[in-house]
Design an enzyme around this catalytic site. Structure first.
Site, PDB file in Angstrom:
ATOM      1  N   SER A 217       0.847  -1.190   0.000  1.00 39.36           N
ATOM      2  CA  SER A 217       0.000   0.000   0.000  1.00 39.36           C
ATOM      3  C   SER A 217       0.884   1.243   0.000  1.00 39.36           C
ATOM      4  O   SER A 217       1.683   1.427  -0.916  1.00 39.36           O
ATOM      5  CB  SER A 217      -0.959  -0.045   1.189  1.00 39.36           C
ATOM      6  OG  SER A 217      -2.004   0.870   1.022  1.00 39.36           O
ATOM      7  N   GLU A 338      -9.131  -5.802  -4.087  1.00 37.78           N
ATOM      8  CA  GLU A 338      -8.599  -4.718  -3.262  1.00 37.78           C
ATOM      9  C   GLU A 338      -9.686  -3.750  -2.791  1.00 37.78           C
ATOM     10  O   GLU A 338      -9.754  -3.364  -1.630  1.00 37.78           O
ATOM     11  CB  GLU A 338      -7.552  -3.922  -4.056  1.00 37.78           C
ATOM     12  CG  GLU A 338      -6.369  -4.709  -4.561  1.00 37.78           C
ATOM     13  CD  GLU A 338      -5.158  -4.639  -3.657  1.00 37.78           C
ATOM     14  OE1 GLU A 338      -5.301  -4.185  -2.509  1.00 37.78           O
ATOM     15  OE2 GLU A 338      -4.077  -5.047  -4.101  1.00 37.78           O
ATOM     16  N   HIS A 443      -7.969  -5.528   0.150  1.00 39.81           N
ATOM     17  CA  HIS A 443      -6.714  -4.803   0.306  1.00 39.81           C
ATOM     18  C   HIS A 443      -6.055  -5.191   1.628  1.00 39.81           C
ATOM     19  O   HIS A 443      -6.678  -5.148   2.677  1.00 39.81           O
ATOM     20  CB  HIS A 443      -6.996  -3.296   0.279  1.00 39.81           C
ATOM     21  CG  HIS A 443      -5.771  -2.443   0.363  1.00 39.81           C
ATOM     22  ND1 HIS A 443      -4.766  -2.490  -0.575  1.00 39.81           N
ATOM     23  CD2 HIS A 443      -5.387  -1.496   1.268  1.00 39.81           C
ATOM     24  CE1 HIS A 443      -3.828  -1.616  -0.260  1.00 39.81           C
ATOM     25  NE2 HIS A 443      -4.176  -1.009   0.859  1.00 39.81           N
TER      26      HIS A 443
END
Length: 535
Positions: A217, A338, A443
């Site tokens: 991320s 995600e 995610h």
């Protein structure tokens, strides 16, 4: 957006403290002074300062030299986490959204090494950059003990400055900054930690000439930034990008534009933008909670890397497309679902995502002129609910297709291995919104599979089914193989081929198989998104 379920340090720090108290100890020299770590089934050193506290006059300055000592320093418990605000999207047990955590004296790192590591071991090293949208997270949230011991590597996790404390650019700060450009302090912190690794990791059993920088991320985007930074040259020899959003919408902000924009931030903070003494006196809570008005909240990172500076001369896409980056082998991937974690962004009040909210979210993501084109690609009737249509749109437009753009660019210059993590029922303690069929491979869901240790408040590796355990072994093993050899293939194997833009071959990890697929770009509508080219 680069949110990642960080803030797991509360439970993990407690468990590490308990384990350290009962473990044997080992003392290792560093260029600052000796440190005392714990020894159990692995060796662990926590809370080692790699730079001076970025407090007082050091606030909004490049990291300064770390302190030194002569008496051995106890390194058996984590150091302070960097100041951050608890985010409702990622609740912290025992904490409430909006609560301020951390301390400005936070530039610490942690080292995990196999038991018996010495200066003669020379093991490959992985340096982990945590996620959290550049506003949350901590290195101590990640227990890398299994990854290190099981795979015979050394793993370093670290903190870096977050939010406005880590990324404020202002004209007055430009005037005093080396190179004439302020901001990107969090990236400078990461480079300071990588330099610490170069100087010291031998003593912990690592090889400074065999370093992989990895992150997820915001940490993945940080890896991309370090690839594109001339000042990071030679600090690592390989890179792993997980869910990096490196060329996602809204992420190519020029430093001069951010500096001009942030004048309004200083005003709202109650200081003139040229009164640095006032800004450096401001209390941490005000610094973290004061907002910059006028930005698209769904796609823009307010506090994040900026470009057009000596640290980052070019936006990431331009640097990669022009081959102006640190050319090392890369392993890069995303998760199949995600965007499902971000459904609350489209409906912050927690109610099901309505059509109106879905339409509005599309406009916030890509801009009103393009919104209708996007909505036609993701009609909610095809997905059953506006929430799933939004989540799929978010996955494709923010994660999957920008990742392919990065793969296409980098693979022209370096070996690149592309992958997708896809467990349709990935383990999680996060509650799925009622208008989704489940979180799928949301995610950050791949991290517990890679580290093979619990992530507090997110997922427990102890909940793996036999098929998920096998998936975890394959996924974590591919990361470790890459760290050790520069290829994710096991010794002697060639099943995972380097990425070829002509075929867009992606290795897909599922509970039932690990195989190459050439359907990734079709599955995620990348022809549409790459042609749309949202900046």
């Amino acid at each position: 957006m680069n949110f990642s379920p960080g803030l797991r340090h509360v439970l993990i720090a407690a468990s590490l403290t308990l384990s350290a108290a009962s473990a044997q100890t080992v003392t290792v020299p560093t260029d600052q002074g000796p440190v005392i770590g714990s020894v159990g089934t692995f060796q662990q050193f926590m809370g080692i300062p790699y730079a001076a506290p970025p407090t007082g006059a050091n606030r909004w300055k490049a990291p300064q030299p770390a302190p030194t000592w002569t008496t051995p320093r106890d390194a058996r418990t984590p150091g302070n986490i960097c100041p951050q605000v608890v985010i409702a999207l990622f609740p912290v047990p025992g904490r409430t959204p909006g609560e301020i955590l951390g301390n400005e004296d936070c530039l610490f790192l942690n080292v995990y090494a196999p038991k018996g590591s010495t200066a003669a071991s020379k093991r490959p090293v992985m340096v982990w950059l945590h996620g959290g949208s550049f506003v949350a997270g901590a290195g101590s949230s990640y227990d890398a003990s299994v990854l290190a011991q099981k795979n015979d590597i050394v793993v370093v996790t670290l903190n870096y400055r977050l939010g406005a404390l880590g990324f404020l650019a202002l004209p007055a700060l430009d005037a005093e900054a080396q190179g004439g450009a302020s901001g990107n302090y969090g990236l400078l912190d990461q480079q300071a930690a990588l330099k610490w690794v170069q100087r010291n990791i031998v003593a912990f059993g690592g090889d400074p000439a065999h370093v992989t920088v990895a992150g997820e991320s915001a940490g993945g985007m940080s890896v991309c930034a370090q690839l594109a930074s001339p000042q990071a040259a030679g600090l690592f020899q390989q890179a792993i990008i997980q869910s990096g959003l490196c060329t996602s919408p809204g992420n190519a902000v020029l430093q001069k534009d951010a500096a001009a924009r942030n004048v309004k931030y200083a005003d709202k903070l109650g200081c003139r933008s040229d009164d640095l003494a006032c800004l450096r006196r401001a209390d941490v809570a005000s610094v973290l909670t004061t907002k910059v008005p006028g930005l698209r909240p769904i796609s823009n990172l307010v506090w994040s890397p900026t470009y057009g500076t000596p640290l980052l001369p070019l936006p990431l896409h331009d640097a990669f497309a022009q081959g102006k980056f640190n050319r090392v082998p890369v392993m890069a991937g995303t998760n199949h679902d995600e965007g499902r974690l971000f459904v609350p962004v489209a409906s912050p009040d927690g109610s099901p995502v309505s059509l109106v909210k879905y339409w509005a979210s599309a406009g916030l993501l890509v801009g009103t002129p393009r919104a209708q084109r996007v909505l036609l690609q993701y009609p909610f009737r095809r997905y059953g609910t506006p929430a799933l249509a939004f989540a799929t749109m978010f996955t494709d437009g923010v994660f999957s297709c920008p990742a392919i753009r990065v793969d296409n660019a980098l693979s022209k210059y370096v070996p690149l291995y592309a992958y997708e993590f896809n467990d349709p029922q990935a383990v999680s303690v996060i509650k799925s919104p009622s208008d989704l069929p489940g979180l799928g491979s949301y995610h950050s869901s791949s991290l517990v599979y890679a580290f093979q240790t619990p992530l507090a408040g997110v997922a427990d590796s102890g909940a793996f089914s036999p098929a998920q355990r096998a998936l975890s072994d394959a996924f974590s093993g591919a990361w470790a193989n890459f760290v050790k050899t520069g290829t994710p293939n096991a010794s002697g194997a060639t099943t995972w081929q380097v990425f070829d833009p002509a075929h867009a071959n992606v290795q897909v990890f599922t509970p039932t198989s690990v195989r190459e697929s050439t359907n990734f770009t079709t599955d995620h509508k990348c022809a549409f998104w790459l042609a749309l080219d949202v900046k």
